[in-house]
Enzyme design. Sequence first.
Site, mmCIF file in Angstrom:
data_model
loop_
_atom_site.group_PDB
_atom_site.id
_atom_site.type_symbol
_atom_site.label_atom_id
_atom_site.label_comp_id
_atom_site.label_asym_id
_atom_site.label_seq_id
_atom_site.Cartn_x
_atom_site.Cartn_y
_atom_site.Cartn_z
ATOM 1 N N ASP A 198 98.418 19.593 -41.715
ATOM 2 C CA ASP A 198 98.277 20.981 -42.137
ATOM 3 C C ASP A 198 96.994 21.529 -41.525
ATOM 4 O O ASP A 198 95.891 21.059 -41.853
ATOM 5 C CB ASP A 198 98.252 21.060 -43.670
ATOM 6 C CG ASP A 198 98.184 22.506 -44.175
ATOM 7 O OD1 ASP A 198 97.833 23.420 -43.388
ATOM 8 O OD2 ASP A 198 98.466 22.715 -45.369
ATOM 9 N N TYR A 223 97.111 33.812 -41.834
ATOM 10 C CA TYR A 223 96.281 34.879 -42.410
ATOM 11 C C TYR A 223 94.848 34.468 -42.722
ATOM 12 O O TYR A 223 94.130 35.249 -43.335
ATOM 13 C CB TYR A 223 96.951 35.488 -43.645
ATOM 14 C CG TYR A 223 97.293 34.533 -44.777
ATOM 15 C CD1 TYR A 223 96.312 34.060 -45.632
ATOM 16 C CD2 TYR A 223 98.603 34.138 -45.003
ATOM 17 C CE1 TYR A 223 96.623 33.206 -46.673
ATOM 18 C CE2 TYR A 223 98.930 33.284 -46.039
ATOM 19 C CZ TYR A 223 97.937 32.823 -46.878
ATOM 20 O OH TYR A 223 98.241 31.975 -47.905
ATOM 21 N N LYS A 224 94.474 33.272 -42.315
ATOM 22 C CA LYS A 224 93.088 32.844 -42.548
ATOM 23 C C LYS A 224 92.269 33.100 -41.273
ATOM 24 O O LYS A 224 91.947 34.243 -40.950
ATOM 25 C CB LYS A 224 93.070 31.384 -42.989
ATOM 26 C CG LYS A 224 93.818 31.138 -44.300
ATOM 27 C CD LYS A 224 93.763 29.677 -44.705
ATOM 28 C CE LYS A 224 94.635 29.397 -45.924
ATOM 29 N NZ LYS A 224 94.146 30.058 -47.151
#
Lengths: 413, 413
Positions: A198, A223-224
């Site tokens: 991940d 979105y990070k």
Amino acid sequence: MTTLTRDHFTTLDQQDPLAGFRQEFELPAEHIYLNGNSLGVLPKTAKARARDVVEQEWGQGLIRSWNTADWVGLPRRVGDKIAGLIGADAGEVVVADSTSVNLFKLAAAAVKLRPGRSKILSEPGNFPTDLYILQGLEAFMDGRVQLNTVHRDEILSAIDEDTALLVLTQVHYKSGSMFDMAAITARAHEVGALVLWDLSHSAGAVPVALNSVGADFAIGCGYKYLNGGPGAPGFLFVAKRHQAQLQQPLSGWFGHASPFQMRDDYEPAPGIERMLCGTTPVIGASLLEIGVDIMASADMTLVREKSLQMGQLFIELAEQRLGGYGFGIASSKDPALRGSQVSLTHAQGFAIMQALIARNIIGDFRAPDILRFGFTPLYVRFVDLWDCVDALVDIMATRDWDRPAFKSLTAVT
Amino acid sequence: MTTLTRDHFTTLDQQDPLAGFRQEFELPAEHIYLNGNSLGVLPKTAKARARDVVEQEWGQGLIRSWNTADWVGLPRRVGDKIAGLIGADAGEVVVADSTSVNLFKLAAAAVKLRPGRSKILSEPGNFPTDLYILQGLEAFMDGRVQLNTVHRDEILSAIDEDTALLVLTQVHYKSGSMFDMAAITARAHEVGALVLWDLSHSAGAVPVALNSVGADFAIGCGYKYLNGGPGAPGFLFVAKRHQAQLQQPLSGWFGHASPFQMRDDYEPAPGIERMLCGTTPVIGASLLEIGVDIMASADMTLVREKSLQMGQLFIELAEQRLGGYGFGIASSKDPALRGSQVSLTHAQGFAIMQALIARNIIGDFRAPDILRFGFTPLYVRFVDLWDCVDALVDIMATRDWDRPAFKSLTAVT
């Protein structure tokens, strides 16, 4: 260790080779945003892109835009750009669905490649959705695979011949601690196990070299650090060598070899597109592309250097200025084991973070006692770190945190 | 049957009680858009909403918008609004993921409610992704459930005690034919089977009464008649009586009872939120809400009346004016069995549709010989039908379709 001053930080900003990137982002005035590890900020060009995709491609092009604006090619086109950020090759990454859905697709497909093995290995305290998805898979397969969680220091020794798959988050969402991707992948392969990484807190934050460590599978968040916008589609990676064998259960029409021939029988696309499922979220994927383009134009070596320097300085500041107030440091002091964030601990962490946010300095809180500060080198300045710790000192010295309003709000990633 | 004239159609537009809705949509100039069954058009207010969610909620609010802009509540809030369009109650619908992913979640969870039964029933020629997803589920469960497809006329008689689940699309995507939802649901329940309705071509197009027919589950599409934008999130329905027992395998963190407590163990949310998986696609869901709001402000009885009248007139026009050119009519002439579209057949259908699109009259083609025309009563005028058929007459009379350029493009839903 010399005593740090604000001047030191402004000087570092003047010398920063990445300083010019800050102007590419729309930051709220009078804010310090140290939460790009949770939700990245808005690229200025994303505003025009949003208008274009909504008003022109959708509004005027309508159905024709599948071809004329190449909506069909979006998952692969943006995927290829992300591939460049994580050490993958073109044709190994697509943008699709959410991180959670992508994990299910890959984990479900991966365990089918190791039919005699019953174990999926992860760590307690991994990002919750990773554990939840694996628990859902376990339940759905009536226990034919079982999730085992072992402490991160014991992962290497827990890998055995019954291990089908490891699912590990390279950079820990709470502590920022990093796994040694090369060592774990190598050990897993020695006994025939597969590894799914991940990269939600890695992509765009730390250099990732999937193919040079021989990685099997990966997922990540849009979105990070990739600044794709709230709830942007996620991405997934499958090494070329696994693609032809991999059959994922969410075999929707966008993963078909010939989606628009509308045949009754599923035939997976030959390459990475077989990992797609439903219709591409066009607007979200189009905005993600903007964030990825900016990240791809930055030198990742410089990004990592600045990120580590910021982490180091933040830890030093915390030690010099917050020592008397009951804070601890949850992140590793070894830069090689630290992502692009530093986490402090404090028994009153929730209220302290609320007090900080009330001053427009935005980090976040993770139960039970973690204050997270993310350093996103493309738009965070060195002086922001000084000002953040300065505010913390004031909050502690004046007991500003000790108000009822700061103890009753809810926090969200 | 009287001979139809263009004046007749302009008169109908003048008398149309829904005519005012057209101004709520942004339609490309000089176009006739008969493809809202594939991708709905842009609501004018969606332009401002897109700017607001991108520039204000994301750009300025950043992470705080999960609370201040109620991003957390989006799936349920928009779901409750959709519930009103399909005869469901508040708390029975959420917006999430894609139609394909939602089908997997529901079908996988549903067959687990009927553990002794091996059959999933559908029809050949159902929308491809429905069949593909069910085939993926079958393969992933190693054949413990099996997809059986039988002709739509034989569905009722094929339901038996070994049937766990029926998956049927209420309005057929290609022909527009409609199933009798009440009769099939009742027959399924007689023998203990469950039914999952795909409402992709129903929601916003025809009246749907899920709870009055005792429906179990449903899925639907956000970007067709609901005008949510390209790749908008889908929606799903679970009847209240099934919610507490339903365990879906894609158990991501947004389906958790307390997602932000970040615990290691999955605990499904008590209600419909357990069907969520990953982080909400905020921008897509926000734009979908605009389309749903417009649809919810229309009188669905009037929508259906106009839709049926349009279908009837289009069939009459085709019979009167296209009879000599080799067209057939694939849709039922019985209004009760016809959704909001009419399909013609023609051996040269692909080229004819390309020639029509070149004149900015947009329908679509479905292999091998179907020309689809969708009638979306909120923004299609009666006179558009006349002008469309008029253009078809000209294309056939002049053999305008018989150009190489019209035979080589690719079509996309």
